[in-house]
Design a protein around this motif. Sequence first.
Motif, short mmCIF file in Angstrom:
data_model
loop_
_atom_site.label_atom_id
_atom_site.label_comp_id
_atom_site.label_asym_id
_atom_site.label_seq_id
_atom_site.Cartn_x
_atom_site.Cartn_y
_atom_site.Cartn_z
N TYR A 268 0.83 -1.21 0.00
CA TYR A 268 0.00 0.00 0.00
C TYR A 268 0.86 1.26 0.00
O TYR A 268 1.83 1.37 0.74
CB TYR A 268 -0.94 -0.01 1.21
CG TYR A 268 -2.10 -0.94 1.00
CD1 TYR A 268 -3.30 -0.47 0.48
CD2 TYR A 268 -1.98 -2.30 1.27
CE1 TYR A 268 -4.37 -1.33 0.26
CE2 TYR A 268 -3.03 -3.17 1.05
CZ TYR A 268 -4.22 -2.67 0.54
OH TYR A 268 -5.27 -3.54 0.30
N THR A 269 0.49 2.19 -0.86
CA THR A 269 1.11 3.51 -0.88
C THR A 269 0.02 4.53 -0.58
O THR A 269 -1.17 4.27 -0.79
CB THR A 269 1.73 3.84 -2.25
OG1 THR A 269 0.68 3.97 -3.22
CG2 THR A 269 2.68 2.75 -2.68
N LYS A 277 -3.50 3.11 -1.70
CA LYS A 277 -3.60 2.32 -2.92
C LYS A 277 -2.89 0.99 -2.71
O LYS A 277 -1.70 0.97 -2.38
CB LYS A 277 -2.96 3.05 -4.10
CG LYS A 277 -3.50 4.43 -4.40
CD LYS A 277 -2.98 4.96 -5.74
CE LYS A 277 -1.48 5.12 -5.83
NZ LYS A 277 -0.99 6.37 -5.25
N GLY A 278 -3.58 -0.11 -2.93
CA GLY A 278 -2.98 -1.43 -2.81
C GLY A 278 -2.33 -1.82 -4.13
O GLY A 278 -3.00 -2.33 -5.03
N ILE A 279 -1.03 -1.58 -4.24
CA ILE A 279 -0.30 -1.90 -5.47
C ILE A 279 -0.16 -3.42 -5.56
O ILE A 279 0.38 -4.06 -4.67
CB ILE A 279 1.09 -1.24 -5.48
CG1 ILE A 279 0.97 0.28 -5.30
CG2 ILE A 279 1.85 -1.59 -6.74
CD1 ILE A 279 0.13 0.98 -6.33
N GLN A 280 -0.67 -3.99 -6.65
CA GLN A 280 -0.70 -5.44 -6.81
C GLN A 280 0.38 -5.87 -7.79
O GLN A 280 0.39 -5.45 -8.95
CB GLN A 280 -2.07 -5.89 -7.32
CG GLN A 280 -2.18 -7.39 -7.57
CD GLN A 280 -3.55 -7.78 -8.08
OE1 GLN A 280 -4.57 -7.25 -7.62
NE2 GLN A 280 -3.62 -8.69 -9.03
N HIS A 281 1.29 -6.73 -7.32
CA HIS A 281 2.37 -7.24 -8.17
C HIS A 281 2.17 -8.73 -8.45
O HIS A 281 1.66 -9.48 -7.61
CB HIS A 281 3.73 -7.01 -7.52
CG HIS A 281 4.29 -5.64 -7.78
ND1 HIS A 281 4.76 -5.26 -9.01
CD2 HIS A 281 4.43 -4.56 -6.98
CE1 HIS A 281 5.19 -4.01 -8.96
NE2 HIS A 281 5.00 -3.55 -7.74
N THR A 482 -2.39 -3.88 -11.17
CA THR A 482 -3.58 -3.06 -10.94
C THR A 482 -3.49 -2.51 -9.52
O THR A 482 -2.52 -2.76 -8.80
CB THR A 482 -4.87 -3.88 -11.13
OG1 THR A 482 -6.00 -2.99 -11.12
CG2 THR A 482 -5.06 -4.93 -10.05
N ILE A 483 -4.49 -1.74 -9.14
CA ILE A 483 -4.70 -1.38 -7.74
C ILE A 483 -5.74 -2.36 -7.20
O ILE A 483 -6.80 -2.55 -7.80
CB ILE A 483 -5.19 0.08 -7.61
CG1 ILE A 483 -4.06 1.04 -8.02
CG2 ILE A 483 -5.64 0.38 -6.18
CD1 ILE A 483 -4.49 2.48 -8.10
#
Length: 654
Positions: A268-269, A277-281, A482-483
Amino acid sequence: MSAHNIDSVLIENRKFKPNPNFVARARIRKQEFDALHKMAAEDYTGFWAKQARELLSWHRPFKQVLDDSRAPHFTWFADGSLNVSYNCLDRHLGSRANKNAIIFEGEKGDVRTLTYQQLTDEVSRFANALKAQGIRSGDRVVIYMPMIPEAVIAMQACARIGAIHSVVFGGFSSESLRDRINDAGARMVITADGGNRGGKIVELKAATDKALAGGCPSIDKVIVCQRTKHNIPMKAGRDIWWHDAIAKQNTDCPPVWVDAEHPLFLLYTSGSTGKPKGIQHSSAGYLLGAILTNLWVFDLRESDIFWCTADVGWITGHTYVAYGPLAAGGTLMMYEGAPTIPDAGRFWKMVQEHKVSIFYTAPTAIRALMKLGDSFPNKYDLSSLRLLGTVGEPINPEAWMWYHTVIGKEHCPIVDTWWQTETGSNMITPLPGVTATKPGSCTIPLPGIAADVVDEDGNSITTPNQGGYLVIKKPFPSQLRTIWGDDARYASTYYPKFGGKYYLAGDSARKDEDGYFWIMGRIDDVLNVSGHRLGTMEVESALVAHPKVAEAAVVGRPDDIKGEAIFAYVVLRGARPAGGVDAAITKELRDWVGEQIGAIAKPDDIRFADNLPKTRSGKIMRRLLRNIARGEDITSDTSTLENPDILLQLQGKV
């Protein structure tokens, strides 16, 4: 001048060629570098397919490389399968079982080592414990830990069984923790009784309890690692001690093979709307970026001790602590505490004692240690160092030179890396055996990274030193997918301009006459002074170049005549002036900036402080500085501040 252009006003002419001794042994030299760039230009997807096949171990090999049919939602190697933990651990056991994977030092001086075999056993044992508590592939697990080996073990264990982890930095408040738990819909929190930081105990379990008391309906279990061993309450039926959870578990835990696009983690940023924002890798694409850059950018060798000082709560700690060095078969260094405990020589003492050869840290840490003088690093033998790196924000030239001369003794290449949480791995950076460096420039993109600087209409800016938008023109494997739970926000945040064709980094940049990239600051940190758009980074660099200045941060405040006025916060190398103001030194610094850049860049206000408001990772919280400069009340969350008392000083109240 177009109203949309960004003026570049800072010129740096020093240039340092690669050290010949380093070049002679470098993993990537100019001939290989040129060939890689040529390959990527001629066959972009073929280039990435070759890297993925050579660097990763696949359970089911992929046939499809890039699918851009749903752009900007890209997938890579989607019909392949693998396991990230297997790639970091199991595949090394044949040749590296007895090699140290982790060297850990606690703030109080305790040292532990884990070989690859020992780390694999601990990860497998804890992965079995997670399964025993009902965690399955696809479940989300929040990790809220101190910087100890168990944090990496927990991350790797989640990856081993296909669970999706979300590491929350141990400096975040209970409210921030609760927000992230709920957004992810996590089933479990892994935490510790506490951590040691700055001579104090960080109360992680207490913050976890407070977060859960505020309402986290998805949480079933909390696993608690015993680190500080102080008394904490344990809730029956929910809380389990780590040592009890693994007590009956064995070391046989076969990896769960997952699709290449299976989410590895959420990170999360802070978002501009206030909602994180949950940055999804992904699994494969992210790991490819991590291993490739560890090998290329850090020239990682079998004998290296690699110390990235970042906490695993940040993307740097994911890529250059928990995953990349292990995937490359390296030995990583971990440190639990603050860099000035018991004094400002702590980092350098550890470099000496553990024979650290690669050292990667943030410019803010470099500037803070530089301020405290050369005597601390000069006490220690730093001859084991062969490569230095910087990460997190642009480094001003004078801090770069201090790093080069005092720490690197003028023989260590410096890799000044530009990348983001969203990109997953280094993007624009020198290669130490190839690239001549310039203090303050991240130099040129890696092979396969189509970075450019464009104007408002998306056209490449060909005029040297003319600022514009930093963009990535082609998708790349390690980028965010995505987020979490918000595809629309992903598209509107990262592909909002230029017809949705380019990834918008959010940074302003320029390219010089050699094609080197210079980051000028965040787009929203650009100052509009009398019709001139100035990057804050350049004004800050000019200030720090003054011999009396250790650190500086620049923001804008509204001005009826200029549009924006320049407000500078300055940390001097000596004592702070009484009340935070001093007419004589203010005039001296304003005149200095005028000489370095031009009258347009002279700060209208300068306030002196003992420090700047920073998170524990060393990032300056510029939104707080903007609030103060504009005379606004501070209403946002300040719980992540390393030094909350500094706000009163910056406001001129003490």
